[in-house]
Design a protein around this motif. Structure first.
Motif, mmCIF file in Angstrom:
data_model
loop_
_atom_site.group_PDB
_atom_site.id
_atom_site.type_symbol
_atom_site.label_atom_id
_atom_site.label_comp_id
_atom_site.label_asym_id
_atom_site.label_seq_id
_atom_site.Cartn_x
_atom_site.Cartn_y
_atom_site.Cartn_z
ATOM 1 N N GLY A 34 0.627 -1.262 -0.065
ATOM 2 C CA GLY A 34 -0.003 0.103 -0.030
ATOM 3 C C GLY A 34 0.838 1.133 0.091
ATOM 4 N N ASN A 35 0.302 2.438 -0.572
ATOM 5 C CA ASN A 35 0.940 3.743 -0.716
ATOM 6 C C ASN A 35 0.089 4.542 -0.928
ATOM 7 N N TYR A 36 -0.193 5.298 -0.033
ATOM 8 C CA TYR A 36 -1.312 6.135 -0.067
ATOM 9 C C TYR A 36 -0.799 7.855 0.276
ATOM 10 N N ALA A 37 -1.465 8.594 -0.331
ATOM 11 C CA ALA A 37 -1.299 10.127 0.052
ATOM 12 C C ALA A 37 -2.184 10.526 1.344
ATOM 13 N N LEU A 38 -1.664 11.396 2.105
ATOM 14 C CA LEU A 38 -2.328 11.775 3.514
ATOM 15 C C LEU A 38 -2.519 13.180 3.138
ATOM 16 N N ASP A 39 -3.833 13.747 3.508
ATOM 17 C CA ASP A 39 -4.163 14.937 3.274
ATOM 18 C C ASP A 39 -3.258 15.913 4.258
ATOM 19 N N THR A 40 -3.322 17.262 3.601
ATOM 20 C CA THR A 40 -2.551 18.248 3.947
ATOM 21 C C THR A 40 -3.176 18.869 5.203
ATOM 22 N N LEU A 41 -4.415 19.134 5.034
ATOM 23 C CA LEU A 41 -5.192 19.509 6.234
ATOM 24 C C LEU A 41 -4.840 21.044 6.590
ATOM 25 N N GLY A 42 -4.476 21.846 5.935
ATOM 26 C CA GLY A 42 -3.844 23.100 6.211
ATOM 27 C C GLY A 42 -2.789 22.902 7.079
ATOM 28 N N GLY A 43 -1.785 22.125 6.924
ATOM 29 C CA GLY A 43 -0.641 21.754 7.470
ATOM 30 C C GLY A 43 -0.388 20.820 8.406
ATOM 31 N N ILE A 44 -1.681 20.527 9.182
ATOM 32 C CA ILE A 44 -1.738 19.294 10.111
ATOM 33 C C ILE A 44 -1.169 18.246 9.627
ATOM 34 N N GLY A 45 -1.564 17.818 8.551
ATOM 35 C CA GLY A 45 -1.180 16.363 7.846
ATOM 36 C C GLY A 45 0.291 16.602 6.953
ATOM 37 N N LEU A 46 0.871 17.515 7.094
ATOM 38 C CA LEU A 46 2.231 17.492 6.689
ATOM 39 C C LEU A 46 3.461 16.964 7.622
ATOM 40 N N GLU A 47 4.580 16.742 6.953
ATOM 41 C CA GLU A 47 5.678 16.431 7.659
ATOM 42 C C GLU A 47 5.210 15.278 8.801
ATOM 43 N N ALA A 48 4.608 14.148 8.192
ATOM 44 C CA ALA A 48 4.216 13.180 9.187
ATOM 45 C C ALA A 48 5.512 12.392 9.924
ATOM 46 N N SER A 49 5.324 12.226 11.138
ATOM 47 C CA SER A 49 6.625 11.885 11.943
ATOM 48 C C SER A 49 6.288 10.587 12.873
ATOM 49 N N ALA A 50 4.893 10.733 13.059
ATOM 50 C CA ALA A 50 4.658 9.423 14.037
ATOM 51 C C ALA A 50 3.346 8.888 13.807
ATOM 52 N N VAL A 51 3.286 7.688 14.017
ATOM 53 C CA VAL A 51 2.026 6.979 13.525
ATOM 54 C C VAL A 51 1.571 5.848 14.584
ATOM 55 N N THR A 52 0.367 5.784 15.094
ATOM 56 C CA THR A 52 -0.172 4.533 16.029
ATOM 57 C C THR A 52 -1.345 4.116 15.489
ATOM 58 N N TYR A 53 -1.613 2.503 15.650
ATOM 59 C CA TYR A 53 -2.726 1.825 15.530
ATOM 60 C C TYR A 53 -3.655 1.672 16.619
ATOM 61 N N ALA A 54 -4.962 2.154 16.375
ATOM 62 C CA ALA A 54 -5.857 2.223 17.540
ATOM 63 C C ALA A 54 -6.902 0.729 17.328
ATOM 64 N N ARG A 55 -6.531 -0.192 18.340
ATOM 65 C CA ARG A 55 -7.022 -1.465 18.240
ATOM 66 C C ARG A 55 -8.576 -1.419 17.992
ATOM 67 N N ASP A 56 -9.217 -0.597 19.139
ATOM 68 C CA ASP A 56 -10.539 -0.606 19.432
ATOM 69 C C ASP A 56 -11.129 0.221 18.315
ATOM 70 N N ARG A 57 -10.616 0.907 17.453
ATOM 71 C CA ARG A 57 -11.173 1.692 16.440
ATOM 72 C C ARG A 57 -10.919 1.065 15.064
ATOM 73 N N ASN A 58 -9.821 0.321 14.780
ATOM 74 C CA ASN A 58 -9.168 -0.034 13.854
ATOM 75 C C ASN A 58 -8.965 0.925 12.803
ATOM 76 N N THR A 59 -8.229 1.784 13.439
ATOM 77 C CA THR A 59 -7.737 3.227 12.641
ATOM 78 C C THR A 59 -6.247 3.506 13.076
ATOM 79 N N LEU A 60 -5.740 4.388 12.199
ATOM 80 C CA LEU A 60 -4.628 5.064 12.677
ATOM 81 C C LEU A 60 -4.602 6.289 13.034
ATOM 82 N N PHE A 61 -3.646 6.817 13.745
ATOM 83 C CA PHE A 61 -3.521 8.344 14.174
ATOM 84 C C PHE A 61 -2.133 8.682 13.710
ATOM 85 N N PHE A 62 -1.905 9.954 13.197
ATOM 86 C CA PHE A 62 -0.541 10.275 12.887
ATOM 87 C C PHE A 62 -0.354 11.807 13.356
#
Length: 319
Positions: A34-62
């Protein structure tokens, strides 16, 4: 003995012996899927530096290392929501959000790299959080800035609530902590497991860490104690025992020209990496997904499969 009886006997032996957990993720068995672009969101989504998996939501936070906020995305990078950070009163000079881990029930911990302070907060989509008012703790017991070589990654072990963290360089360190979060400042009991100047585990720097205890195939075995260690400068992902032994590795040099700074893993062992945007050629931060080419069978199941394959081979030969 008839085939059905033989299968039954082998299955009984497997049942009696139990199914052993896998001893390793075996990164050599992984491929980029998988190779996916992340939204820039006015700058919040730029320079992604850390990510974590949320087991009880089956999603990611970065988070991005400008510290503007946290973004929730699907496992394929679609934006689900975001929350802004307010750093007023923290005394932070650069707001370097470089470490992120998920505790459950919407609670996360984000680390400011240079003072090495960890903040605990509850995610609320569309909201804003004043970090200085949240429970926090200095990982090393001091808030003195160590410069741009501080805490680059953090990961909780859900089995006992302990935290592993990595310091980037000068010296690079792998640490284990008990963190008691409190408004104002809590207390930390931190042990440096390994430390090295110039190179540690054969890596030029340490960019993130991820515990593997929540991976289903490793549960209950020694492999659940292993860690993933990411190195941006070496472009490597390694699986490490807590004794410091590298048991498997994955070369990231062919994945992207962007700087990969964050890693996490889901319960199935799928690995998620985030990379910073990089100029006009790479205007978006990206999410990369590594998955195993095949799921290795744990001990007793492998024995069952091998025995069954042997029986079928003999039957075909005698037919």
């Amino acid at each position: 003995m008839k085939l059905q009886s033989l299968i039954g006997a082998i299955a009984l032996a497997v049942s009696a012996g139990g199914v052993q957990a896998a001893s390793s993720l075996n990164l050599a068995n992984y491929q980029l899927t998988g190779n996916y672009a992340l939204d820039t969101l006015g700058g919040i989504g730029l320079e992604a530096s850390a990510v974590t998996y949320a087991r009880d939501r089956n999603t990611l936070f970065f988070v991005g290392d400008e510290g503007l906020g946290v973004v929730e995305v699907s496992l394929t990078g679609q934006t689900l929501g975001s929350m802004a950070f307010n750093w007023a009163g923290t005394g932070s000079s650069n707001n370097d959000a470089e470490g992120l881990t998920y505790l459950g029930n919407g609670r996360l911990v984000v680390v400011d790299e240079r003072p090495q302070v960890a903040y605990q907060f509850t995610y609320s989509a569309g909201g804003s959080v004043a970090l200085n008012n949240q429970p926090k703790v200095a990982i090393t017991g001091s808030t003195a800035s160590v410069g741009n070589v501080g805490t680059e990654g953090i990961s909780v072990d859900p089995r006992d609530g302990s935290f592993y963290s990595v310091k980037q360089d000068n010296p690079a360190q792998l640490r284990k902590s008990t963190l008691d979060f409190a408004v104002g400042y809590g207390t930390a009991s931190t042990t440096t497991l390994f430390s090295g100047s110039g190179s540690l585990f054969g890596l030029n720097s340490l960019s993130d860490v991820q515990t593997l205890s929540a991976v289903d195939s490793l549960a209950g075995g020694a492999g659940a104690d292993n860690l993933l260690i990411l190195s941006l400068d070496s472009k490597m992902l390694v699986e490490l025992t807590t004794a410091g032994q590298i048991v498997s590795s994955f070369d990231l040099s062919s994945v992207t020209q962007q700087a990969i700074e964050g890693v996490t893993v889901d319960t199935l062992g799928n690995i998620y990496l985030v990379a910073e945007n990089n100029g006009s050629a790479y205007p978006n931060s990206r999410l990369f997904v590594l998955t195993p080419t095949a799921v290795p069978l744990p001990g007793a199941l492998w024995l069952f499969g091998s025995a069954l394959a042997g029986i079928l081979a003999v039957r075909r030969k005698s037919a």
